[in-house]
Design a protein around this motif. Structure first.
Motif, PDB file in Angstrom:
ATOM      1  N   LEU A  34      23.027   7.600 -54.705  1.00  0.00           N
ATOM      2  CA  LEU A  34      22.621   8.803 -55.432  1.00  0.00           C
ATOM      3  C   LEU A  34      22.049   9.753 -54.385  1.00  0.00           C
ATOM      4  N   PHE A  35      22.860  10.726 -54.002  1.00  0.00           N
ATOM      5  CA  PHE A  35      22.498  11.614 -52.908  1.00  0.00           C
ATOM      6  C   PHE A  35      21.534  12.686 -53.387  1.00  0.00           C
ATOM      7  N   LYS A  36      20.478  12.907 -52.612  1.00  0.00           N
ATOM      8  CA  LYS A  36      19.486  13.935 -52.936  1.00  0.00           C
ATOM      9  C   LYS A  36      19.833  15.200 -52.159  1.00  0.00           C
ATOM     10  N   ARG A  55      19.538  17.065 -41.454  1.00  0.00           N
ATOM     11  CA  ARG A  55      18.758  17.825 -42.442  1.00  0.00           C
ATOM     12  C   ARG A  55      17.289  17.912 -42.063  1.00  0.00           C
ATOM     13  N   ASP A  68      11.666  14.272 -41.649  1.00  0.00           N
ATOM     14  CA  ASP A  68      13.051  14.121 -42.113  1.00  0.00           C
ATOM     15  C   ASP A  68      13.091  14.465 -43.600  1.00  0.00           C
ATOM     16  N   ASP A  69      14.304  14.685 -44.131  1.00  0.00           N
ATOM     17  CA  ASP A  69      14.363  15.081 -45.543  1.00  0.00           C
ATOM     18  C   ASP A  69      14.062  13.909 -46.479  1.00  0.00           C
ATOM     19  N   ALA A 105      14.372   6.616 -46.907  1.00  0.00           N
ATOM     20  CA  ALA A 105      15.089   5.655 -47.760  1.00  0.00           C
ATOM     21  C   ALA A 105      14.678   4.248 -47.329  1.00  0.00           C
ATOM     22  N   THR A 106      15.477   3.567 -46.506  1.00  0.00           N
ATOM     23  CA  THR A 106      15.109   2.201 -46.083  1.00  0.00           C
ATOM     24  C   THR A 106      14.118   2.215 -44.923  1.00  0.00           C
ATOM     25  N   GLY A 107      13.954   3.363 -44.272  1.00  0.00           N
ATOM     26  CA  GLY A 107      12.981   3.477 -43.177  1.00  0.00           C
ATOM     27  C   GLY A 107      13.548   3.162 -41.792  1.00  0.00           C
ATOM     28  N   GLY A 108      14.803   2.755 -41.730  1.00  0.00           N
ATOM     29  CA  GLY A 108      15.401   2.399 -40.431  1.00  0.00           C
ATOM     30  C   GLY A 108      15.431   3.587 -39.472  1.00  0.00           C
ATOM     31  N   THR A 109      15.811   4.748 -39.991  1.00  0.00           N
ATOM     32  CA  THR A 109      15.883   5.957 -39.170  1.00  0.00           C
ATOM     33  C   THR A 109      14.491   6.300 -38.626  1.00  0.00           C
TER      34      THR A 109
HETATM   35  P1  AMP Z   1      16.929   5.416 -43.990  1.00  0.00           P
HETATM   36  O1  AMP Z   1      17.137   5.153 -42.531  1.00  0.00           O
HETATM   37  O2  AMP Z   1      17.582   4.382 -44.863  1.00  0.00           O
HETATM   38  O3  AMP Z   1      15.476   5.625 -44.344  1.00  0.00           O
HETATM   39  O4  AMP Z   1      17.712   6.740 -44.340  1.00  0.00           O
HETATM   40  C1  AMP Z   1      17.179   7.962 -44.028  1.00  0.00           C
HETATM   41  C2  AMP Z   1      18.226   8.941 -43.583  1.00  0.00           C
HETATM   42  O5  AMP Z   1      19.388   8.893 -44.392  1.00  0.00           O
HETATM   43  C3  AMP Z   1      17.683  10.333 -43.689  1.00  0.00           C
HETATM   44  O6  AMP Z   1      18.022  11.026 -42.486  1.00  0.00           O
HETATM   45  C4  AMP Z   1      18.353  10.930 -44.894  1.00  0.00           C
HETATM   46  O7  AMP Z   1      18.804  12.231 -44.614  1.00  0.00           O
HETATM   47  C5  AMP Z   1      19.514  10.024 -45.221  1.00  0.00           C
HETATM   48  N1  AMP Z   1      19.489   9.548 -46.614  1.00  0.00           N
HETATM   49  C6  AMP Z   1      19.299   8.264 -47.010  1.00  0.00           C
HETATM   50  N2  AMP Z   1      19.400   8.141 -48.335  1.00  0.00           N
HETATM   51  C7  AMP Z   1      19.648   9.380 -48.812  1.00  0.00           C
HETATM   52  C8  AMP Z   1      19.845   9.916 -50.136  1.00  0.00           C
HETATM   53  N3  AMP Z   1      19.812   9.156 -51.232  1.00  0.00           N
HETATM   54  N4  AMP Z   1      20.070  11.239 -50.250  1.00  0.00           N
HETATM   55  C9  AMP Z   1      20.100  12.024 -49.149  1.00  0.00           C
HETATM   56  N5  AMP Z   1      19.933  11.579 -47.896  1.00  0.00           N
HETATM   57  C10 AMP Z   1      19.706  10.273 -47.707  1.00  0.00           C
END
Ligand code: AMP
Length: 170
Positions: A19-21, A58, A118-119, A122-126
């Motif tokens: 589900l893209f935000k 983003r 960051d925008d 999500a999982t926090g890996g980034t």
């Molecule tokens: P993560 O590493 O899983 O925390 O993912 C974070 C990165 O993925 C960010 O740079 C977000 O831009 C992108 N992202 C992850 N999930 C979404 C989502 N549901 N909608 C938009 N962007 C997302």
């Protein structure tokens, strides 16, 4: 103003099950964008920042606005082979495979007070990979802030040693 009203849910983008935000409605509205910057700055509670990091791509959008508002420099953290000068990199695991982020070696001076933006968390890996880059260059992470946090994915857990602020929680 309710920021949530400016975030559009897109089911199944970029692939099934996600589900893209979408923040483009927010970017499209000058007042909502200004309000969002204000909320993120308030979340810092007056802490001094030398440099703001925006994470490709983003994270660049509000990252740059935040840097201007805080009178701080801006640092892009990018996907591999995009930055022209000497870089260091950090890799992190994805659901399938892994990804890498890079930063210029001279972007941070030892002791610089850093805000990471960051925008979406999500999982926090980034975010965790960006923290690793900052610390390898000797920066001090003051806060990580996000427009949105997907709390059900527990991304916070991966970066729990740092202060975190998110404007919207889902
Ligand atoms: P993560 O590493 O899983 O925390 O993912 C974070 C990165 O993925 C960010 O740079 C977000 O831009 C992108 N992202 C992850 N999930 C979404 C989502 N549901 N909608 C938009 N962007 C997302």
């Amino acid at each position: 103003m309710t920021l949530e009203n400016y975030i559009r849910d897109i089911q199944g983008f970029p692939k099934e099950g996600i589900l893209f935000k979408d923040i483009t409605p927010l970017l499209n509205d000058a007042n909502a964008t200004k309000e969002c910057v204000k909320i993120l700055v308030n979340g810092l509670e007056g802490k001094q920042i030398d440099k703001v990091i925006g994470v490709e791509s983003r994270g660049f959008l509000f990252g740059m606005l935040l840097a201007q508002e805080l009178n701080a420099g801006f640092i892009p953290v990018r996907k591999p082979n995009k930055l022209p000068y000497e870089t260091i990199s950090a890799s992190y695991d994805l659901e399938y495979g892994s990804d890498t982020l890079e930063i210029h070696v001279d972007a941070i001076q030892k002791g610089d007070r850093i805000l990471i933006h960051d925008d979406v968390l999500a999982t926090g890996g980034t975010a965790k990979a960006v923290c690793e880059l900052v610390e390898r260059l000797g920066g001090e992470i003051v806060q990580l802030n996000f427009l949105m946090e997907l709390t059900f994915l527990n991304g916070r857990e991966k970066i729990k040693e740092y202060p975190i602020f998110s404007a919207i929680k889902y």
